[in-house]
Scaffold this motif. Structure first.
Motif, mmCIF file in Angstrom:
data_model
loop_
_atom_site.group_PDB
_atom_site.id
_atom_site.type_symbol
_atom_site.label_atom_id
_atom_site.label_comp_id
_atom_site.label_asym_id
_atom_site.label_seq_id
_atom_site.Cartn_x
_atom_site.Cartn_y
_atom_site.Cartn_z
ATOM 1 N N GLY A 1 1.081 -0.855 0.402
ATOM 2 C CA GLY A 1 -0.085 0.202 0.105
ATOM 3 C C GLY A 1 0.930 1.741 -0.004
ATOM 4 O O GLY A 1 1.050 2.274 -1.072
ATOM 5 N N THR A 2 1.591 1.318 0.895
ATOM 6 C CA THR A 2 3.141 2.253 0.904
ATOM 7 C C THR A 2 4.054 2.461 -0.253
ATOM 8 O O THR A 2 3.657 3.480 -1.186
ATOM 9 C CB THR A 2 3.839 2.345 1.845
ATOM 10 N N LEU A 3 3.963 1.378 -1.147
ATOM 11 C CA LEU A 3 4.671 1.403 -2.327
ATOM 12 C C LEU A 3 3.744 2.245 -3.708
ATOM 13 O O LEU A 3 3.633 3.478 -3.875
ATOM 14 C CB LEU A 3 5.730 -0.162 -2.341
ATOM 15 N N ALA B 1 10.012 4.224 1.197
ATOM 16 C CA ALA B 1 10.175 3.410 -0.241
ATOM 17 C C ALA B 1 11.499 2.526 0.265
ATOM 18 O O ALA B 1 11.428 0.467 0.262
ATOM 19 C CB ALA B 1 10.478 3.934 -1.243
ATOM 20 N N SER B 2 12.030 2.071 0.333
ATOM 21 C CA SER B 2 13.047 1.664 0.712
ATOM 22 C C SER B 2 12.595 0.309 2.212
ATOM 23 O O SER B 2 12.666 -0.977 1.917
ATOM 24 C CB SER B 2 14.613 2.458 1.068
ATOM 25 N N ALA B 3 12.617 1.320 3.259
ATOM 26 C CA ALA B 3 11.710 0.127 4.507
ATOM 27 C C ALA B 3 10.853 -0.370 4.088
ATOM 28 O O ALA B 3 10.668 -1.679 4.178
ATOM 29 C CB ALA B 3 11.795 1.230 5.385
ATOM 30 N N ALA B 4 9.680 -0.203 3.107
ATOM 31 C CA ALA B 4 8.892 -0.733 2.844
ATOM 32 C C ALA B 4 8.615 -2.322 1.722
ATOM 33 O O ALA B 4 8.620 -2.933 1.836
ATOM 34 C CB ALA B 4 7.750 -0.324 1.784
ATOM 35 N N ALA B 5 9.848 -1.507 1.000
ATOM 36 C CA ALA B 5 10.634 -2.746 -0.272
ATOM 37 C C ALA B 5 11.367 -3.780 0.693
ATOM 38 O O ALA B 5 11.523 -4.995 0.207
ATOM 39 C CB ALA B 5 11.510 -2.335 -1.443
ATOM 40 N N ASN B 6 12.218 -3.541 1.716
ATOM 41 C CA ASN B 6 12.844 -3.914 2.569
ATOM 42 C C ASN B 6 12.524 -4.976 2.810
ATOM 43 O O ASN B 6 12.294 -6.660 3.177
ATOM 44 C CB ASN B 6 14.108 -3.133 3.112
ATOM 45 N N ASN B 7 10.880 -4.816 3.542
ATOM 46 C CA ASN B 7 10.274 -5.622 4.509
ATOM 47 C C ASN B 7 9.977 -6.368 3.485
ATOM 48 O O ASN B 7 9.451 -7.515 3.778
ATOM 49 C CB ASN B 7 9.044 -4.798 5.020
ATOM 50 N N LEU B 8 8.982 -6.339 2.269
ATOM 51 C CA LEU B 8 8.725 -7.115 1.479
ATOM 52 C C LEU B 8 9.444 -8.029 0.601
ATOM 53 O O LEU B 8 9.393 -9.548 1.164
ATOM 54 C CB LEU B 8 8.035 -6.382 0.364
ATOM 55 N N SER C 1 15.595 -3.095 -4.171
ATOM 56 C CA SER C 1 17.770 -2.844 -4.497
ATOM 57 C C SER C 1 17.338 -1.563 -4.570
ATOM 58 O O SER C 1 19.103 -0.615 -4.989
ATOM 59 C CB SER C 1 18.609 -4.390 -5.225
ATOM 60 N N THR C 2 16.018 -1.040 -5.502
ATOM 61 C CA THR C 2 16.629 -0.046 -6.362
ATOM 62 C C THR C 2 15.085 1.487 -5.738
ATOM 63 O O THR C 2 14.841 2.345 -6.105
ATOM 64 C CB THR C 2 15.770 -0.328 -7.431
ATOM 65 N N ALA C 3 14.356 0.461 -5.195
ATOM 66 C CA ALA C 3 12.427 1.488 -4.623
ATOM 67 C C ALA C 3 13.459 2.628 -3.857
ATOM 68 O O ALA C 3 12.593 3.743 -3.895
ATOM 69 C CB ALA C 3 12.677 0.838 -3.366
ATOM 70 N N GLY C 4 15.127 3.516 -2.793
ATOM 71 C CA GLY C 4 14.931 3.567 -2.849
ATOM 72 C C GLY C 4 15.778 4.971 -4.006
ATOM 73 O O GLY C 4 16.501 6.050 -3.852
ATOM 74 N N GLY D 1 14.584 6.672 -6.636
ATOM 75 C CA GLY D 1 13.908 8.028 -7.306
ATOM 76 C C GLY D 1 11.963 7.314 -7.770
ATOM 77 O O GLY D 1 11.934 5.407 -7.277
ATOM 78 N N LEU D 2 11.556 7.955 -7.632
ATOM 79 C CA LEU D 2 10.253 7.235 -8.378
ATOM 80 C C LEU D 2 9.970 6.537 -9.608
ATOM 81 O O LEU D 2 9.250 5.576 -9.559
ATOM 82 C CB LEU D 2 9.185 8.593 -8.538
ATOM 83 N N ASP D 3 10.970 6.855 -10.026
ATOM 84 C CA ASP D 3 10.802 6.314 -11.053
ATOM 85 C C ASP D 3 11.155 4.193 -11.200
ATOM 86 O O ASP D 3 11.002 3.703 -11.851
ATOM 87 C CB ASP D 3 11.678 6.827 -12.998
ATOM 88 N N ALA D 4 12.778 4.813 -10.444
ATOM 89 C CA ALA D 4 13.060 2.636 -10.212
ATOM 90 C C ALA D 4 12.041 2.400 -9.357
ATOM 91 O O ALA D 4 11.824 1.067 -9.253
ATOM 92 C CB ALA D 4 14.665 3.426 -9.520
ATOM 93 N N LEU D 5 10.823 3.164 -8.347
ATOM 94 C CA LEU D 5 10.024 2.493 -7.665
ATOM 95 C C LEU D 5 9.366 1.568 -8.810
ATOM 96 O O LEU D 5 8.874 0.576 -8.772
ATOM 97 C CB LEU D 5 9.580 2.995 -6.605
ATOM 98 N N ARG D 6 8.878 2.884 -9.823
ATOM 99 C CA ARG D 6 7.574 2.469 -10.922
ATOM 100 C C ARG D 6 8.004 0.991 -11.483
ATOM 101 O O ARG D 6 7.047 0.172 -11.625
ATOM 102 C CB ARG D 6 7.154 3.461 -11.695
ATOM 103 N N GLY D 7 9.254 1.256 -11.705
ATOM 104 C CA GLY D 7 9.740 0.262 -12.915
ATOM 105 C C GLY D 7 9.911 -1.303 -11.819
ATOM 106 O O GLY D 7 9.993 -2.155 -12.456
#
Length: 171
Positions: free
Chosen positions: A61-63, A78-85, A139-142, A144-150
């Motif tokens: 939900g956060t991401l 973003a990094s924290a949520a992605a690391n949690n996943l 490894s990429t969520a932090g 930038g937004l484009d990296a997160l979206r990718g």
């Protein structure tokens, strides 16, 4: 040779019948306790995996909110949520998925379809693919937004694929 009276015979027959009845009652009680323990263990497993799914949903939900522009992008969050996943998907969850903890057996308590445990199930492949996608996103969520979206699309794809094959519809 000793002869027994009919009264003694009836008494012995009664005792044998009583002992046989008590033995059968004990066996039935042991089976009921075993079944109730198995049901309790299955329900604990269901609760654990539902809690895990809630943690997935919370972090997604956060991401997802960031990716859609509903939440301001925050590299640290973003990094924290992605690391949690990545951590959740890498966790050994086998104890949360015992045989008999499916929707046919437990009814409305779970949405897990029996197909998860069927021969030929590819649930392990879905799990591995989710972990791979979540690790890549972490490894990429932090970055930038484009990296997160990718990276978030691959995670969503794996979640959806598993739910499509192994979760009751509309759950």
């Amino acid at each position: 040779m000793r002869f027994t009276s009919s009264r003694e015979t009836r008494h012995m027959t009664f005792k044998k019948t009583l002992l046989a009845g008590l033995a059968l009652a004990g066996i039935a009680a042991t089976a009921a306790i075993g079944d109730s323990h198995a049901d309790k263990a299955a329900m604990q497993a269901v609760k654990a995996r539902q809690a895990t799914m809630q943690l997935y949903a919370f972090n997604l939900g956060t991401l997802g909110g960031m990716a859609k522009g509903e939440i301001d992008y925050d590299a640290e969050a973003a990094s924290a949520a992605a690391n949690n996943l990545a951590a959740l998907s890498g966790m050994n969850q086998m104890a949360m998925w015992p045989m008999g903890s499916d929707s046919d057996t437990l009814g409305e308590a779970t949405s897990a379809l029996p197909a998860i445990w069927a021969e030929g199930s590819d649930i392990g492949d879905h799990s591995a693919a989710l972990h791979e996608a979540a690790t890549a996103l972490a490894s990429t969520a932090g970055d930038g937004l484009d990296a997160l979206r990718g990276g978030i699309g691959a995670v969503g794809k794996e979640c959806g694929a598993c739910h499509e094959d192994y979760r009751k519809p509309n759950s």
